[in-house]
Design a protein around this motif. Structure first.
Motif, PDB file in Angstrom:
ATOM      1  N   VAL A  37     -32.624  -0.313  27.402  1.00  0.00           N
ATOM      2  CA  VAL A  37     -32.368  -1.713  26.647  1.00  0.00           C
ATOM      3  C   VAL A  37     -32.201  -1.060  25.177  1.00  0.00           C
ATOM      4  O   VAL A  37     -31.305  -1.602  24.557  1.00  0.00           O
ATOM      5  N   LYS A  38     -32.681  -0.181  24.658  1.00  0.00           N
ATOM      6  CA  LYS A  38     -32.502   0.256  23.402  1.00  0.00           C
ATOM      7  C   LYS A  38     -31.167   0.822  23.308  1.00  0.00           C
ATOM      8  O   LYS A  38     -30.399   0.534  22.054  1.00  0.00           O
ATOM      9  N   TYR A  39     -30.696   1.491  24.163  1.00  0.00           N
ATOM     10  CA  TYR A  39     -29.201   1.905  24.284  1.00  0.00           C
ATOM     11  C   TYR A  39     -28.178   0.692  23.953  1.00  0.00           C
ATOM     12  O   TYR A  39     -27.346   0.746  23.400  1.00  0.00           O
ATOM     13  N   TYR A  40     -28.470  -0.230  24.774  1.00  0.00           N
ATOM     14  CA  TYR A  40     -27.637  -1.537  24.584  1.00  0.00           C
ATOM     15  C   TYR A  40     -27.627  -2.005  23.310  1.00  0.00           C
ATOM     16  O   TYR A  40     -26.530  -2.332  22.660  1.00  0.00           O
ATOM     17  N   ILE A  44     -24.014  -1.681  20.835  1.00  0.00           N
ATOM     18  CA  ILE A  44     -23.559  -3.093  20.205  1.00  0.00           C
ATOM     19  C   ILE A  44     -23.460  -2.898  18.551  1.00  0.00           C
ATOM     20  O   ILE A  44     -22.394  -3.573  18.123  1.00  0.00           O
ATOM     21  N   GLN A  45     -24.377  -2.426  18.135  1.00  0.00           N
ATOM     22  CA  GLN A  45     -24.385  -2.348  16.438  1.00  0.00           C
ATOM     23  C   GLN A  45     -23.643  -0.967  15.727  1.00  0.00           C
ATOM     24  O   GLN A  45     -23.375  -1.112  14.832  1.00  0.00           O
ATOM     25  N   SER A  46     -23.116   0.004  16.872  1.00  0.00           N
ATOM     26  CA  SER A  46     -22.536   0.973  16.321  1.00  0.00           C
ATOM     27  C   SER A  46     -20.923   0.767  16.403  1.00  0.00           C
ATOM     28  O   SER A  46     -20.418  -0.100  17.018  1.00  0.00           O
ATOM     29  N   ASP A  47     -20.272   1.651  15.715  1.00  0.00           N
ATOM     30  CA  ASP A  47     -18.840   1.674  15.806  1.00  0.00           C
ATOM     31  C   ASP A  47     -18.298   2.240  17.190  1.00  0.00           C
ATOM     32  O   ASP A  47     -18.941   2.869  17.831  1.00  0.00           O
ATOM     33  N   LEU A  49     -16.244   5.032  17.536  1.00  0.00           N
ATOM     34  CA  LEU A  49     -16.797   6.626  18.052  1.00  0.00           C
ATOM     35  C   LEU A  49     -17.901   6.661  18.321  1.00  0.00           C
ATOM     36  O   LEU A  49     -18.267   7.408  19.456  1.00  0.00           O
ATOM     37  N   ALA A  50     -18.981   6.103  17.579  1.00  0.00           N
ATOM     38  CA  ALA A  50     -20.384   6.395  17.815  1.00  0.00           C
ATOM     39  C   ALA A  50     -20.767   5.728  19.480  1.00  0.00           C
ATOM     40  O   ALA A  50     -21.755   6.082  19.823  1.00  0.00           O
ATOM     41  N   SER A  51     -20.220   4.697  19.497  1.00  0.00           N
ATOM     42  CA  SER A  51     -20.676   3.883  20.815  1.00  0.00           C
ATOM     43  C   SER A  51     -20.199   4.719  22.103  1.00  0.00           C
ATOM     44  O   SER A  51     -20.898   4.680  22.984  1.00  0.00           O
ATOM     45  N   TYR A  52     -19.036   5.235  21.925  1.00  0.00           N
ATOM     46  CA  TYR A  52     -18.609   6.323  23.112  1.00  0.00           C
ATOM     47  C   TYR A  52     -19.505   7.453  23.297  1.00  0.00           C
ATOM     48  O   TYR A  52     -20.030   7.464  24.445  1.00  0.00           O
ATOM     49  N   GLU A  53     -19.975   8.036  22.345  1.00  0.00           N
ATOM     50  CA  GLU A  53     -21.243   8.890  22.529  1.00  0.00           C
ATOM     51  C   GLU A  53     -22.330   8.348  22.846  1.00  0.00           C
ATOM     52  O   GLU A  53     -23.171   9.023  23.606  1.00  0.00           O
ATOM     53  N   LEU A  54     -22.770   7.271  22.358  1.00  0.00           N
ATOM     54  CA  LEU A  54     -24.032   6.624  22.998  1.00  0.00           C
ATOM     55  C   LEU A  54     -23.853   6.111  24.508  1.00  0.00           C
ATOM     56  O   LEU A  54     -24.910   6.272  25.111  1.00  0.00           O
ATOM     57  N   PHE A  55     -22.696   5.792  24.611  1.00  0.00           N
ATOM     58  CA  PHE A  55     -22.563   5.281  26.015  1.00  0.00           C
ATOM     59  C   PHE A  55     -22.784   6.597  27.056  1.00  0.00           C
ATOM     60  O   PHE A  55     -23.086   6.368  28.269  1.00  0.00           O
ATOM     61  N   GLN A  56     -22.166   7.709  26.574  1.00  0.00           N
ATOM     62  CA  GLN A  56     -22.493   8.871  27.331  1.00  0.00           C
ATOM     63  C   GLN A  56     -23.909   9.242  27.696  1.00  0.00           C
ATOM     64  O   GLN A  56     -24.272   9.392  28.510  1.00  0.00           O
ATOM     65  N   HIS A  57     -24.693   8.978  26.713  1.00  0.00           N
ATOM     66  CA  HIS A  57     -26.209   9.425  26.790  1.00  0.00           C
ATOM     67  C   HIS A  57     -26.849   8.393  27.734  1.00  0.00           C
ATOM     68  O   HIS A  57     -27.678   8.564  28.421  1.00  0.00           O
ATOM     69  N   PHE A  58     -26.329   6.853  27.310  1.00  0.00           N
ATOM     70  CA  PHE A  58     -26.592   5.846  28.216  1.00  0.00           C
ATOM     71  C   PHE A  58     -26.640   6.226  29.664  1.00  0.00           C
ATOM     72  O   PHE A  58     -27.270   6.139  30.566  1.00  0.00           O
ATOM     73  N   LEU A  59     -25.138   6.472  30.062  1.00  0.00           N
ATOM     74  CA  LEU A  59     -25.022   6.976  31.568  1.00  0.00           C
ATOM     75  C   LEU A  59     -25.739   8.023  31.958  1.00  0.00           C
ATOM     76  O   LEU A  59     -26.202   7.882  33.186  1.00  0.00           O
ATOM     77  N   SER A  60     -25.889   8.936  31.392  1.00  0.00           N
ATOM     78  CA  SER A  60     -26.637  10.261  31.501  1.00  0.00           C
ATOM     79  C   SER A  60     -28.235   9.810  31.830  1.00  0.00           C
ATOM     80  O   SER A  60     -28.500  10.541  32.888  1.00  0.00           O
ATOM     81  N   HIS A  61     -28.777   8.986  31.085  1.00  0.00           N
ATOM     82  CA  HIS A  61     -29.899   8.613  31.062  1.00  0.00           C
ATOM     83  C   HIS A  61     -30.311   7.650  32.415  1.00  0.00           C
ATOM     84  O   HIS A  61     -31.161   7.775  33.192  1.00  0.00           O
TER      85      HIS A  61
END
Length: 219
Positions: A37-40, A44-47, A49-61
């Motif tokens: 839920v925190k990743y979501y 949403i709040q990031s730009d 480039l940052a959201s792309y990296e966050l989504f990778q971490h989210f998918l890995s998690h």
């Protein structure tokens, strides 16, 4: 103390430890759900480039949690298909999250293709209605109740709760040792020991005696 009873007791202790580890894994998955839920909110709040990296971490998690759940399934029912499914998820996680070059993707695709080939040609499956079709390999620690429910079997284990314990009792009646290749039967099913170590049964194949009779009549 009778050596065979000691080994059966030891097998039950190992089975209990597997249950404890499974419960701990499930608890870990539950505790990790809030992080998803925190990743979501972070995405949403990031730009961009940052959201792309966050989504990778989210998918890995998320994939790691799925692998943990499948590992619990594997410990509950030690079947070849579950092992292959788990390995396939691990490869998929590596391919989707950490593959940076075409060579990484190619290796992952080849590995998945090999797993599909193994499942198709080497792992015995069940029919579409869940009925056991041919000899199938099971862990000795598999519950007889779960075997009967999942594969539409009617094994009467008596006092034995696991497949290994039931086969042990049949071996005692037949005055056989728990060695690799030994076959015992209960009038309905043939049980063959496929793997054993130090007198402890590890995996067993099950086959309906009716299937054997049909094969011999065809020959």
């Amino acid at each position: 103390m009778n050596r065979k009873k000691y080994l059966v007791g030891l097998l039950r202790i190992v089975n209990i430890f597997e249950i404890i580890v499974s419960i701990m894994l499930i608890a870990g998955v539950i505790f990790a759900v809030p992080d998803i839920v925190k990743y979501y909110f972070q995405i949403i709040q990031s730009d961009e480039l940052a959201s792309y990296e966050l989504f990778q971490h989210f998918l890995s998690h998320v994939l790691l949690l799925v692998i943990a759940i499948e590992f619990v399934v594997l410990m509950i029912a030690h079947t070849d298909s579950n092992i292959i499914h788990l390995i396939m998820l691990v490869i998929s996680r590596k391919m989707l999250v950490y593959s940076d070059t075409m060579l990484d993707l190619l290796v992952a695709v080849v590995a998945i293709a090999i797993l599909f080939a193994v499942r198709k040609f080497l792992v015995t499956s069940v029919t579409e209605d869940g009925v056991l079709e041919h000899a199938t390999e099971f862990s000795a620690s598999t519950s007889i109740q779960k075997l009967n429910a999942k594969y539409d079997l009617d094994i009467n284990g008596g006092k034995s709760t696991t497949l290994g314990g039931y086969v042990f009792s049949l071996l005692e009646e037949a005055r056989e040792e728990p060695d690799i290749g030994v076959i015992v039967e209960d009038g309905t099913y043939l049980f063959q020991i496929l793997r054993a170590s130090g007198g402890v049964i590890e995996t067993v194949s099950i086959e309906r005696i009716e299937n054997k009779k049909e094969e011999k009549s065809k020959e």
